[in-house]
Design a protein around this motif. Sequence first.
Motif, PDB file in Angstrom:
ATOM      1  N   ARG B   6       0.828  -1.038  -0.049  1.00  0.00           N
ATOM      2  CA  ARG B   6      -0.049   0.106   0.083  1.00  0.00           C
ATOM      3  C   ARG B   6       0.877   1.284  -0.018  1.00  0.00           C
ATOM      4  O   ARG B   6       1.750   1.525   0.860  1.00  0.00           O
ATOM      5  CB  ARG B   6      -0.775  -0.126   1.225  1.00  0.00           C
ATOM      6  CG  ARG B   6      -2.230   0.640   1.126  1.00  0.00           C
ATOM      7  CD  ARG B   6      -3.062   0.335   2.452  1.00  0.00           C
ATOM      8  NE  ARG B   6      -3.867  -0.986   2.641  1.00  0.00           N
ATOM      9  CZ  ARG B   6      -3.384  -1.589   3.460  1.00  0.00           C
ATOM     10  NH1 ARG B   6      -2.566  -1.612   4.313  1.00  0.00           N
ATOM     11  NH2 ARG B   6      -4.403  -2.805   3.407  1.00  0.00           N
ATOM     12  N   VAL B   7       0.558   2.048  -0.820  1.00  0.00           N
ATOM     13  CA  VAL B   7       1.184   3.415  -1.196  1.00  0.00           C
ATOM     14  C   VAL B   7       0.435   4.476  -0.653  1.00  0.00           C
ATOM     15  O   VAL B   7      -0.765   4.451  -1.195  1.00  0.00           O
ATOM     16  CB  VAL B   7       1.963   3.578  -2.359  1.00  0.00           C
ATOM     17  CG1 VAL B   7       2.656   4.977  -2.747  1.00  0.00           C
ATOM     18  CG2 VAL B   7       2.811   2.323  -2.857  1.00  0.00           C
ATOM     19  N   LEU B   8       0.890   5.650  -0.020  1.00  0.00           N
ATOM     20  CA  LEU B   8      -0.074   6.750   0.116  1.00  0.00           C
ATOM     21  C   LEU B   8       0.587   7.757  -0.415  1.00  0.00           C
ATOM     22  O   LEU B   8       1.700   8.191  -0.312  1.00  0.00           O
ATOM     23  CB  LEU B   8       0.070   7.094   1.638  1.00  0.00           C
ATOM     24  CG  LEU B   8      -0.801   8.456   2.069  1.00  0.00           C
ATOM     25  CD1 LEU B   8      -2.335   8.193   2.069  1.00  0.00           C
ATOM     26  CD2 LEU B   8      -0.441   8.919   3.581  1.00  0.00           C
ATOM     27  N   ARG B   9      -0.189   8.325  -1.448  1.00  0.00           N
ATOM     28  CA  ARG B   9       0.189   9.322  -2.391  1.00  0.00           C
ATOM     29  C   ARG B   9      -0.349  10.682  -1.760  1.00  0.00           C
ATOM     30  O   ARG B   9      -1.586  10.967  -1.649  1.00  0.00           O
ATOM     31  CB  ARG B   9      -0.215   9.166  -3.692  1.00  0.00           C
ATOM     32  CG  ARG B   9       0.232  10.170  -4.763  1.00  0.00           C
ATOM     33  CD  ARG B   9       0.204  10.120  -6.302  1.00  0.00           C
ATOM     34  NE  ARG B   9       0.777   8.625  -6.725  1.00  0.00           N
ATOM     35  CZ  ARG B   9       2.074   8.654  -7.196  1.00  0.00           C
ATOM     36  NH1 ARG B   9       2.849   9.602  -7.246  1.00  0.00           N
ATOM     37  NH2 ARG B   9       2.633   7.352  -7.470  1.00  0.00           N
ATOM     38  N   CYS B  17      -5.032  13.261   0.093  1.00  0.00           N
ATOM     39  CA  CYS B  17      -4.195  11.902   0.360  1.00  0.00           C
ATOM     40  C   CYS B  17      -4.890  10.534  -0.290  1.00  0.00           C
ATOM     41  O   CYS B  17      -5.848  10.688   0.175  1.00  0.00           O
ATOM     42  CB  CYS B  17      -4.065  11.643   1.882  1.00  0.00           C
ATOM     43  SG  CYS B  17      -3.358  12.947   2.852  1.00  0.00           S
ATOM     44  N   ASN B  18      -4.324   9.925  -0.876  1.00  0.00           N
ATOM     45  CA  ASN B  18      -4.824   8.809  -1.848  1.00  0.00           C
ATOM     46  C   ASN B  18      -4.012   7.652  -1.676  1.00  0.00           C
ATOM     47  O   ASN B  18      -2.816   7.607  -1.646  1.00  0.00           O
ATOM     48  CB  ASN B  18      -5.062   9.093  -3.322  1.00  0.00           C
ATOM     49  CG  ASN B  18      -6.218  10.233  -3.440  1.00  0.00           C
ATOM     50  OD1 ASN B  18      -7.210  10.111  -2.955  1.00  0.00           O
ATOM     51  ND2 ASN B  18      -5.690  11.323  -4.221  1.00  0.00           N
ATOM     52  N   GLU B  19      -4.662   6.482  -1.448  1.00  0.00           N
ATOM     53  CA  GLU B  19      -4.350   5.267  -1.261  1.00  0.00           C
ATOM     54  C   GLU B  19      -3.977   4.436  -2.840  1.00  0.00           C
ATOM     55  O   GLU B  19      -4.900   4.480  -3.550  1.00  0.00           O
ATOM     56  CB  GLU B  19      -4.996   4.161  -0.496  1.00  0.00           C
ATOM     57  CG  GLU B  19      -4.562   2.947  -0.248  1.00  0.00           C
ATOM     58  CD  GLU B  19      -5.405   1.992   0.461  1.00  0.00           C
ATOM     59  OE1 GLU B  19      -6.235   2.618   1.288  1.00  0.00           O
ATOM     60  OE2 GLU B  19      -5.514   0.739   0.142  1.00  0.00           O
ATOM     61  N   ILE B 110       4.314   8.992  -0.609  1.00  0.00           N
ATOM     62  CA  ILE B 110       5.212   9.905  -1.686  1.00  0.00           C
ATOM     63  C   ILE B 110       4.509  11.132  -1.705  1.00  0.00           C
ATOM     64  O   ILE B 110       3.296  11.331  -1.656  1.00  0.00           O
ATOM     65  CB  ILE B 110       4.623   9.069  -3.241  1.00  0.00           C
ATOM     66  CG1 ILE B 110       5.134   7.848  -3.122  1.00  0.00           C
ATOM     67  CG2 ILE B 110       5.241  10.194  -4.312  1.00  0.00           C
ATOM     68  CD1 ILE B 110       4.798   6.933  -4.624  1.00  0.00           C
ATOM     69  N   PHE B 111       5.206  12.100  -1.583  1.00  0.00           N
ATOM     70  CA  PHE B 111       4.591  13.533  -1.399  1.00  0.00           C
ATOM     71  C   PHE B 111       5.059  14.249  -2.815  1.00  0.00           C
ATOM     72  O   PHE B 111       6.215  14.395  -3.423  1.00  0.00           O
ATOM     73  CB  PHE B 111       5.634  14.374  -0.347  1.00  0.00           C
ATOM     74  CG  PHE B 111       5.180  13.766   1.292  1.00  0.00           C
ATOM     75  CD1 PHE B 111       4.106  14.181   1.815  1.00  0.00           C
ATOM     76  CD2 PHE B 111       6.010  12.814   1.561  1.00  0.00           C
ATOM     77  CE1 PHE B 111       3.953  13.486   2.983  1.00  0.00           C
ATOM     78  CE2 PHE B 111       5.710  12.173   2.860  1.00  0.00           C
ATOM     79  CZ  PHE B 111       4.601  12.418   3.564  1.00  0.00           C
ATOM     80  N   GLU B 112       4.247  14.938  -3.377  1.00  0.00           N
ATOM     81  CA  GLU B 112       4.231  15.761  -4.507  1.00  0.00           C
ATOM     82  C   GLU B 112       3.718  16.887  -4.606  1.00  0.00           C
ATOM     83  O   GLU B 112       3.013  17.520  -3.707  1.00  0.00           O
ATOM     84  CB  GLU B 112       4.039  14.864  -5.605  1.00  0.00           C
ATOM     85  CG  GLU B 112       2.315  14.217  -5.546  1.00  0.00           C
ATOM     86  CD  GLU B 112       1.934  13.301  -6.782  1.00  0.00           C
ATOM     87  OE1 GLU B 112       2.904  12.502  -7.031  1.00  0.00           O
ATOM     88  OE2 GLU B 112       0.948  13.268  -7.191  1.00  0.00           O
ATOM     89  N   LYS B 127      -6.010   6.089   7.927  1.00  0.00           N
ATOM     90  CA  LYS B 127      -6.710   7.221   7.854  1.00  0.00           C
ATOM     91  C   LYS B 127      -5.401   8.140   7.822  1.00  0.00           C
ATOM     92  O   LYS B 127      -4.792   8.432   8.582  1.00  0.00           O
ATOM     93  CB  LYS B 127      -7.313   7.485   8.845  1.00  0.00           C
ATOM     94  CG  LYS B 127      -8.467   8.891   8.764  1.00  0.00           C
ATOM     95  CD  LYS B 127      -9.472   8.972  10.044  1.00  0.00           C
ATOM     96  CE  LYS B 127      -9.495  10.361  10.573  1.00  0.00           C
ATOM     97  NZ  LYS B 127      -9.549  10.633  11.774  1.00  0.00           N
ATOM     98  N   ALA B 128      -5.356   9.159   6.841  1.00  0.00           N
ATOM     99  CA  ALA B 128      -4.318   9.951   6.359  1.00  0.00           C
ATOM    100  C   ALA B 128      -5.126  11.299   6.060  1.00  0.00           C
ATOM    101  O   ALA B 128      -5.955  11.283   5.408  1.00  0.00           O
ATOM    102  CB  ALA B 128      -3.454   9.544   5.388  1.00  0.00           C
ATOM    103  N   GLN B 129      -4.468  12.449   6.701  1.00  0.00           N
ATOM    104  CA  GLN B 129      -5.033  13.747   6.635  1.00  0.00           C
ATOM    105  C   GLN B 129      -3.899  14.745   6.565  1.00  0.00           C
ATOM    106  O   GLN B 129      -2.883  14.605   7.315  1.00  0.00           O
ATOM    107  CB  GLN B 129      -6.259  14.127   7.126  1.00  0.00           C
ATOM    108  CG  GLN B 129      -5.849  14.023   8.746  1.00  0.00           C
ATOM    109  CD  GLN B 129      -6.909  14.318   9.696  1.00  0.00           C
ATOM    110  OE1 GLN B 129      -7.975  14.806   9.365  1.00  0.00           O
ATOM    111  NE2 GLN B 129      -7.115  13.897  11.020  1.00  0.00           N
TER     112      GLN B 129
END
Lengths: 69, 616
Positions: B6-9, B17-19, B110-112, B127-129
């Motif tokens: 699983r990658v968090l973009r 924030c998308n999985e 991954i931060f863009e 859960k990411a925010q």
Amino acid sequence: MPEGSVGNSTFIEILANTSIHDVLLRYEIPKDTVHLVLLNGIYIEPEERETPIFSEGDVLALWPPVAGG
Amino acid sequence: MAWQKRVLRVDLTKGTCNEEPLNMEWAMQYLGQRGLASRYLAEEIDPKVDALSPENKLIMVTGPLTGTTASTGGRYSVVTKSPLTGAIACSNSGGFIGAEMKNAGWDMFIFEGKSEKPVYLHVENLKAQLLSADELWGKSVWETDEILHNVHQDPLAKIACVGRSAEQGCLYSGVINDLHRAAGRSGVGTVMASKQLKAVVVRGNLGVGNIENPKAFLTATAEAKKVLAENAVTAEGLPQMGTQVLMNVINEVGAMPTRNFKEVQFEGAHKISAEAMHEPRESDGKPNLVTNAACFGCTIACGRISTVDPKHYTIENKPEYMGASGGLEYESAWSLGSDTGVDDLDALTYANFICNEDGFDPISFGATVAAAMELFETGAITLKDTGGIEMRFGSAEALTKAAELTATGEGFGRDLGLGSKRLCEKYGKPELSMTVKGQEFPAYDPRGVQGMGLAYATSNRGACHLRGYTVSSEIMGVPVKTDPLSTEGKPELVKGFQDATAAVDSTGLCTFTTFAWTLEDIAPQVDAACEGNWTPESLLEAGERIWNLERKFNLDAGLTKEDDTLPKRLLKDAAKTGPAKGAVNRLDEMLPAYYEARGWTEEGEPKPDTLKRLNV
Ligand code: SF4
């Protein structure tokens, strides 16, 4: 460290035909705990540690296995 | 398995924030951490982008063994394009946040893009925010850590963040996690701050299951732990003395860069060594070293926790520095000490605290101060430039003042934040910069350890010891002793170390295990945890693949063969004392053979056959 040492170093007097192993014996340092042996900063191979090697003013440094980074 | 798949973009421009699923095809070739994130980066950005532009990306990444019961299995890396070198950057850190990411269900973040306002990422399991970091901007790492723990009312949350130096554009700022563990090199923190991303807070309790063969994994990890427990270095040397044990060793072999590499032995080495850290001091009868410390799951525990002498000038009336905190490693003791000629252990410990507190790389910082001292002593800079600081070799006051100014980017601290290369260029003396590809050297003089000259010159992230640590063989005799003053066999030795390290750096394990472990010990652990067939050979091949991918990124970014070199001082000015007296680094004897061993052209470019063989 023997009496009279400063920090981790000491001056010792030895006979002309002393080997590195003789020095270890004198200070009761087990051979197999000594890994890194440097004479004036140069590595001495285990097989060279049995033969007389010293000259006046030499610096002998001994370490157990060490590593870092 | 072992990957969470699983990658968090995180799109900082849009605030989303998308999985997404992990690319398992790449994971099977590049494992995790350094290798896998480099593959993503090479795919997703143009290597020519400005490192500090929104087009660059920043990846926080774990390895397949991160968060498992393998010893040292707590590592994570930060991968991006470096603002210091213009090359690919991968900085590796321990502590606890890597394992926490994994426990929260993620392999990588991954931060863009770039946020309009300061933000931080909060992750609680899946859960990411993104939350506002308005209140955190302008705060140090230590303050940020405390505030975030309070805000979330969660003492167990793991936090990585940047300090004020990164916000101010210091080009060698790192990402600090768990207060004093750092993804330290190449300015990865500077990139993070350029995106207005202040911190990452992670809390996870999903566990790291997904082990392909749990029984085999338990056996393999238990056996490997036994190897660490029975090895004199990993069982005794590192926990007792830390990496700092090398201070006296490297000085003795005459490979201790001193006063900006003008000399190769430092007369004050014993005063700033591991042995000195154990000596009780006069003021309170306590030694500098309080205890050792371990990262997640580590059975070695090489970390140092220290205090500054309560009577030392640096902490007078500053209670915040009186407690115990991350102490000196060999690299920081060298850069802050020998390289600047300062032999005051407490001044170095204090400067190291400041590096942690505001998140900048002590290696690059100390080396930049050393360059500034030489600029000052040769008259290229004056008191006017330094804001009144007498930047002389050996001055503890100059060092600690420089650290305070670099932390906040004030006064001469702004110049110091440029790094040695840009600083020396600015003042018209580029030859005084001791760097490769713009990154400052670490603590081994390549005139006294020939293989390290080649390792530095060809390192994909600029001068670095951790990309191919031939010191291990050349000085310590692990796995076999080679002559540090000879160039014979060094191209192959360097290649071997580089490839093996690239593999280890991609597993989730700590590279310090390799003082006891070989790939024969590591492969069964990876193989039991992960799908696929992992052998020492396939790990080594993955390492070679990673090395070539990084090289290709750098060539595409515009670097060339001309960048595979060392400063003139190391190639022309002979060492003055010690066993290497009279020696320079003989890079020209090693580089062509190295290119050949790598399957590269004379121009240092991977041949099509090589890339095909490795499937790059
Ligand atoms: S050996 Fe040291 S750096 Fe590596 S994981 Fe253990 S404590 Fe951390």
